[in-house]
Design a protein around this motif. Structure first.
Motif, PDB file in Angstrom:
ATOM      1  N   GLU A 151      67.934  22.952  75.676  1.00 21.13           N
ATOM      2  CA  GLU A 151      66.987  23.275  76.747  1.00 21.13           C
ATOM      3  C   GLU A 151      67.592  24.047  77.916  1.00 21.13           C
ATOM      4  O   GLU A 151      66.885  24.812  78.571  1.00 21.13           O
ATOM      5  N   ASN A 166      71.107  12.958  65.969  1.00 20.80           N
ATOM      6  CA  ASN A 166      69.912  12.787  66.779  1.00 20.80           C
ATOM      7  C   ASN A 166      69.800  14.011  67.680  1.00 20.80           C
ATOM      8  O   ASN A 166      70.423  14.086  68.743  1.00 20.80           O
ATOM      9  N   THR A 221      67.458  15.105  69.463  1.00 19.27           N
ATOM     10  CA  THR A 221      66.782  15.002  70.765  1.00 19.27           C
ATOM     11  C   THR A 221      67.805  14.647  71.846  1.00 19.27           C
ATOM     12  O   THR A 221      67.673  15.061  72.991  1.00 19.27           O
ATOM     13  N   ARG A 222      68.851  13.903  71.483  1.00 11.33           N
ATOM     14  CA  ARG A 222      69.894  13.570  72.476  1.00 11.33           C
ATOM     15  C   ARG A 222      70.680  14.816  72.881  1.00 11.33           C
ATOM     16  O   ARG A 222      71.198  14.898  73.983  1.00 11.33           O
ATOM     17  N   LYS A 281      69.302  17.637  73.160  1.00  8.67           N
ATOM     18  CA  LYS A 281      68.300  18.521  73.789  1.00  8.67           C
ATOM     19  C   LYS A 281      68.104  19.838  73.028  1.00  8.67           C
ATOM     20  O   LYS A 281      67.724  20.858  73.595  1.00  8.67           O
ATOM     21  N   SER A 327      60.339  21.867  73.104  1.00 10.34           N
ATOM     22  CA  SER A 327      61.244  20.726  73.205  1.00 10.34           C
ATOM     23  C   SER A 327      60.807  19.681  72.179  1.00 10.34           C
ATOM     24  O   SER A 327      59.665  19.687  71.709  1.00 10.34           O
ATOM     25  N   LYS A 366      60.636  15.641  70.701  1.00  6.67           N
ATOM     26  CA  LYS A 366      60.633  14.220  71.052  1.00  6.67           C
ATOM     27  C   LYS A 366      60.548  13.428  69.754  1.00  6.67           C
ATOM     28  O   LYS A 366      59.714  13.735  68.896  1.00  6.67           O
ATOM     29  N   SER A 367      61.410  12.437  69.604  1.00 10.40           N
ATOM     30  CA  SER A 367      61.429  11.703  68.340  1.00 10.40           C
ATOM     31  C   SER A 367      60.230  10.778  68.211  1.00 10.40           C
ATOM     32  O   SER A 367      59.886  10.036  69.126  1.00 10.40           O
ATOM     33  N   LEU A 414      59.534  14.590  64.535  1.00 12.21           N
ATOM     34  CA  LEU A 414      59.618  15.023  65.933  1.00 12.21           C
ATOM     35  C   LEU A 414      58.300  15.632  66.391  1.00 12.21           C
ATOM     36  O   LEU A 414      57.712  16.467  65.683  1.00 12.21           O
ATOM     37  N   SER A 415      57.833  15.208  67.549  1.00 14.91           N
ATOM     38  CA  SER A 415      56.672  15.886  68.132  1.00 14.91           C
ATOM     39  C   SER A 415      57.179  17.047  68.979  1.00 14.91           C
ATOM     40  O   SER A 415      58.338  17.078  69.407  1.00 14.91           O
ATOM     41  N   LYS A 425      56.708  19.910  72.152  1.00 17.69           N
ATOM     42  CA  LYS A 425      56.099  20.185  73.446  1.00 17.69           C
ATOM     43  C   LYS A 425      56.516  21.588  73.865  1.00 17.69           C
ATOM     44  O   LYS A 425      57.697  21.937  73.783  1.00 17.69           O
TER      45      LYS A 425
END
Lengths: 213, 213
Positions: A90, A174, A176-177, A179, A191, A193-194, B190-191, B193
């Protein structure tokens, strides 16, 4: 519901058709590919087509379009078959997207786009310093997709680097960790999100959510 | 930072290595591929390797692993070269994941996994009724990846279906409005956004966020 048959989407204006067709597959991974030529001049390009081919041997593929001019990444790999693949996260989305600009041949996109390069463990291709998850690879061969002149490049992973907190106990990452982001079409960054992890599916056995992270 | 060289990740237990290597590319698209055999028996399988190859002609590829037994999708396409690709969204993640169970040959995964099929515009392959974004395609040819026995299938898109509110004015799809999901590795859903859309990159020209959706 809107529908487009082949005649309808072929009749769209060139860029409209490209945007529609390019966003059909769903979310795509966003990676920066680092290479260098035989003089050591570095190149960096953003790619949304990295695809897992197998874990043993550890292989992936990615697509190089025929109309990318200059085609530094492919030219570099043909003479110096080493590359790095670096997750875009991100905090570096703008710098990563800027690497898609058509810089002249021989321009160092790391410098132009404000991304610091680094060399790790003597791998002869530059990594993106600020990328969290990254890996080293060797280019094995290219397959020409005759239907549209695209090149599909097959590469073998030779080393993996990731932050400690992005590696689960069972060795899944993972993302999402870290980013890590995705992209839809050419320019919509996403972005992640799990929703959680699902258990291994077997016939007639109910699934379980085995982790919420 | 944790690192694995080739010797280290090759020495991991088989499933641990698969989880690590499979999650390296980043976020992957999740699609359900619908096919049928020459007797009209339907098949549905979840695939995370759909990759855009080009918009003119409208082409994509996807990977079929060598060790998928029975290999219904590939067997079907060899005799009846028509397929559908259906986005998985947040409300059908469990049903979609369940299609990865190794059902016996000839089992209708739509029925077993609780997903209704539908036929649209006389395309001779079944769609997933509840999927929001979906497209029809024709299988053109397969490329054998000799390095690991994987098959890379090249297909041409012949029709596109999407909800009106998921199509932007410039014909890019907004896959967050369709609640399309992604996957990391084998099982982490994963969703998505939207971070926004970035302007076309040019050398020496600052980027702009052209949309926040």
């Amino acid at each position: 519901m809107i529908s487009f048959d082949k005649i309808q989407f072929n009749n769209l204006e060139h860029r409209d058709r490209a945007r529609l067709i390019n966003s059909l597959a769903g979310v795509k991974p966003v990676n920066l590919i680092g290479t260098q030529n035989s003089d050591g001049v570095k190149n960096l390009c953003i790619v949304s087509s990295v695809v897992h081919l197998g874990a043993d041997p550890a292989l992936f593929g990615f697509v190089i379009r025929p109309d990318v001019v200059p085609r530094d990444t492919l030219d570099n790999l043909r003479v110096h078959p080493f590359l790095t693949v670096n997750h875009v996260h991100e905090d570096i989305v703008e710098q990563a997207h800027q690497t898609s600009a058509r810089y002249e041949k021989g321009v160092d996109e790391f410098e132009k786009c404000g991304l610091k390069s680094e060399y790790i463990d003597h791998h002869p291709a530059p990594f993106v310093f600020s990328s969290h998850i990254k890996f080293a690879a060797k280019f094995l061969r290219e397959i020409k997709i005759e239907e549209n002149g695209t090149h599909f490049l097959i590469c073998e992973i030779t080393a993996v680097y990731c932050p400690k907190d992005a590696l689960d106990e069972d060795y899944s990452l993972n993302i999402t960790r870290s980013k890590t982001v995705g992209v839809s079409g050419l320019d919509r960054y996403l972005s992640l999100k799990s929703l959680g992890r699902l258990s291994y599916a077997k016939p007639e056995k109910p699934l379980k959510w085995i982790s919420s992270f």
